[in-house]
Design a protein around this motif. Structure first.
Motif, PDB file in Angstrom:
ATOM      1  N   PHE A  46      26.607  53.319   4.153  1.00  0.00           N
ATOM      2  CA  PHE A  46      27.690  53.760   5.030  1.00  0.00           C
ATOM      3  C   PHE A  46      28.869  54.350   4.273  1.00  0.00           C
ATOM      4  O   PHE A  46      29.893  54.654   4.867  1.00  0.00           O
ATOM      5  CB  PHE A  46      28.146  52.596   5.922  1.00  0.00           C
ATOM      6  CG  PHE A  46      27.030  52.054   6.772  1.00  0.00           C
ATOM      7  CD1 PHE A  46      26.721  52.625   7.989  1.00  0.00           C
ATOM      8  CD2 PHE A  46      26.257  50.994   6.328  1.00  0.00           C
ATOM      9  CE1 PHE A  46      25.674  52.146   8.766  1.00  0.00           C
ATOM     10  CE2 PHE A  46      25.211  50.502   7.093  1.00  0.00           C
ATOM     11  CZ  PHE A  46      24.920  51.087   8.318  1.00  0.00           C
ATOM     12  N   GLY A  47      28.730  54.485   2.977  1.00  0.00           N
ATOM     13  CA  GLY A  47      29.749  55.148   2.179  1.00  0.00           C
ATOM     14  C   GLY A  47      31.046  54.386   1.995  1.00  0.00           C
ATOM     15  O   GLY A  47      32.065  54.976   1.664  1.00  0.00           O
ATOM     16  N   THR A 102      37.039  43.537   9.747  1.00  0.00           N
ATOM     17  CA  THR A 102      36.013  43.517  10.789  1.00  0.00           C
ATOM     18  C   THR A 102      35.145  44.766  10.650  1.00  0.00           C
ATOM     19  O   THR A 102      35.554  45.762  10.060  1.00  0.00           O
ATOM     20  CB  THR A 102      36.634  43.501  12.196  1.00  0.00           C
ATOM     21  OG1 THR A 102      37.352  44.715  12.407  1.00  0.00           O
ATOM     22  CG2 THR A 102      37.524  42.283  12.399  1.00  0.00           C
ATOM     23  N   LEU A 103      33.967  44.681  11.215  1.00  0.00           N
ATOM     24  CA  LEU A 103      33.067  45.836  11.180  1.00  0.00           C
ATOM     25  C   LEU A 103      33.683  46.998  11.949  1.00  0.00           C
ATOM     26  O   LEU A 103      33.522  48.151  11.571  1.00  0.00           O
ATOM     27  CB  LEU A 103      31.697  45.449  11.730  1.00  0.00           C
ATOM     28  CG  LEU A 103      30.968  44.374  10.905  1.00  0.00           C
ATOM     29  CD1 LEU A 103      29.691  43.937  11.621  1.00  0.00           C
ATOM     30  CD2 LEU A 103      30.663  44.859   9.511  1.00  0.00           C
ATOM     31  N   GLU A 106      35.146  51.016  10.855  1.00  0.00           N
ATOM     32  CA  GLU A 106      34.690  52.162  11.646  1.00  0.00           C
ATOM     33  C   GLU A 106      33.177  52.217  11.823  1.00  0.00           C
ATOM     34  O   GLU A 106      32.576  53.287  11.873  1.00  0.00           O
ATOM     35  CB  GLU A 106      35.237  53.472  11.066  1.00  0.00           C
ATOM     36  CG  GLU A 106      36.750  53.504  11.074  1.00  0.00           C
ATOM     37  CD  GLU A 106      37.331  54.803  10.542  1.00  0.00           C
ATOM     38  OE1 GLU A 106      36.576  55.737  10.230  1.00  0.00           O
ATOM     39  OE2 GLU A 106      38.571  54.863  10.449  1.00  0.00           O
ATOM     40  N   LEU A 107      32.554  51.036  11.927  1.00  0.00           N
ATOM     41  CA  LEU A 107      31.134  50.985  12.242  1.00  0.00           C
ATOM     42  C   LEU A 107      30.997  50.939  13.756  1.00  0.00           C
ATOM     43  O   LEU A 107      31.363  49.948  14.387  1.00  0.00           O
ATOM     44  CB  LEU A 107      30.471  49.758  11.604  1.00  0.00           C
ATOM     45  CG  LEU A 107      30.457  49.712  10.078  1.00  0.00           C
ATOM     46  CD1 LEU A 107      29.750  48.452   9.602  1.00  0.00           C
ATOM     47  CD2 LEU A 107      29.797  50.939   9.489  1.00  0.00           C
ATOM     48  N   ASP A 108      30.515  52.010  14.341  1.00  0.00           N
ATOM     49  CA  ASP A 108      30.322  52.056  15.789  1.00  0.00           C
ATOM     50  C   ASP A 108      29.011  51.364  16.149  1.00  0.00           C
ATOM     51  O   ASP A 108      28.329  50.807  15.296  1.00  0.00           O
ATOM     52  CB  ASP A 108      30.375  53.495  16.295  1.00  0.00           C
ATOM     53  CG  ASP A 108      29.276  54.376  15.700  1.00  0.00           C
ATOM     54  OD1 ASP A 108      28.308  53.857  15.107  1.00  0.00           O
ATOM     55  OD2 ASP A 108      29.399  55.607  15.827  1.00  0.00           O
ATOM     56  N   SER A 109      28.651  51.408  17.425  1.00  0.00           N
ATOM     57  CA  SER A 109      27.456  50.690  17.874  1.00  0.00           C
ATOM     58  C   SER A 109      26.186  51.211  17.204  1.00  0.00           C
ATOM     59  O   SER A 109      25.295  50.425  16.863  1.00  0.00           O
ATOM     60  CB  SER A 109      27.328  50.735  19.392  1.00  0.00           C
ATOM     61  OG  SER A 109      27.301  52.072  19.847  1.00  0.00           O
ATOM     62  N   VAL A 125      23.563  49.088  14.656  1.00  0.00           N
ATOM     63  CA  VAL A 125      22.098  49.040  14.761  1.00  0.00           C
ATOM     64  C   VAL A 125      21.478  49.375  13.401  1.00  0.00           C
ATOM     65  O   VAL A 125      20.566  48.698  12.940  1.00  0.00           O
ATOM     66  CB  VAL A 125      21.583  50.002  15.858  1.00  0.00           C
ATOM     67  CG1 VAL A 125      20.072  50.128  15.807  1.00  0.00           C
ATOM     68  CG2 VAL A 125      22.033  49.525  17.231  1.00  0.00           C
ATOM     69  N   GLU A 126      22.002  50.404  12.761  1.00  0.00           N
ATOM     70  CA  GLU A 126      21.502  50.783  11.440  1.00  0.00           C
ATOM     71  C   GLU A 126      21.728  49.655  10.440  1.00  0.00           C
ATOM     72  O   GLU A 126      20.872  49.383   9.593  1.00  0.00           O
ATOM     73  CB  GLU A 126      22.183  52.063  10.958  1.00  0.00           C
ATOM     74  CG  GLU A 126      21.815  53.283  11.771  1.00  0.00           C
ATOM     75  CD  GLU A 126      22.642  54.517  11.427  1.00  0.00           C
ATOM     76  OE1 GLU A 126      23.533  54.432  10.554  1.00  0.00           O
ATOM     77  OE2 GLU A 126      22.390  55.565  12.035  1.00  0.00           O
TER      78      GLU A 126
END
Length: 79
Positions: A16-17, A28-29, A33-36, A40-41
């Protein structure tokens, strides 16, 4: 931090860089900026790395990195 936490950070950096030096266990995730779709990934990557399956109830955008690592550790220990 635990080995699981360190491996989780490595997964996030590679997939995710994210820069490991720029994250903390309390982030927090969602803050990262980890979206839905990214969540899943991440669950797929965690399953491949740790051999445990995470559900939507296990991690969310509100989960901290430390909480996610603890969930993985608990599931890996129960396997």
């Amino acid at each position: 931090m635990s080995d699981v936490y360190d491996r989780l950070i490595k997964l996030l950096a590679e997939g995710f860089g994210l820069e490991p030096a720029e994250v903390s266990p309390e982030d927090t995730l969602g803050h990262l900026e980890l979206d839905s779709l990214a969540l899943v990934e991440l669950t797929v990557a965690v399953e491949e790395e740790f051999g445990v399956a995470l559900s939507d109830d296990d991690v969310s955008q509100k989960s901290t990195l430390n909480q996610a690592a603890q969930v993985i550790e608990q599931k890996a220990g129960a396997a």
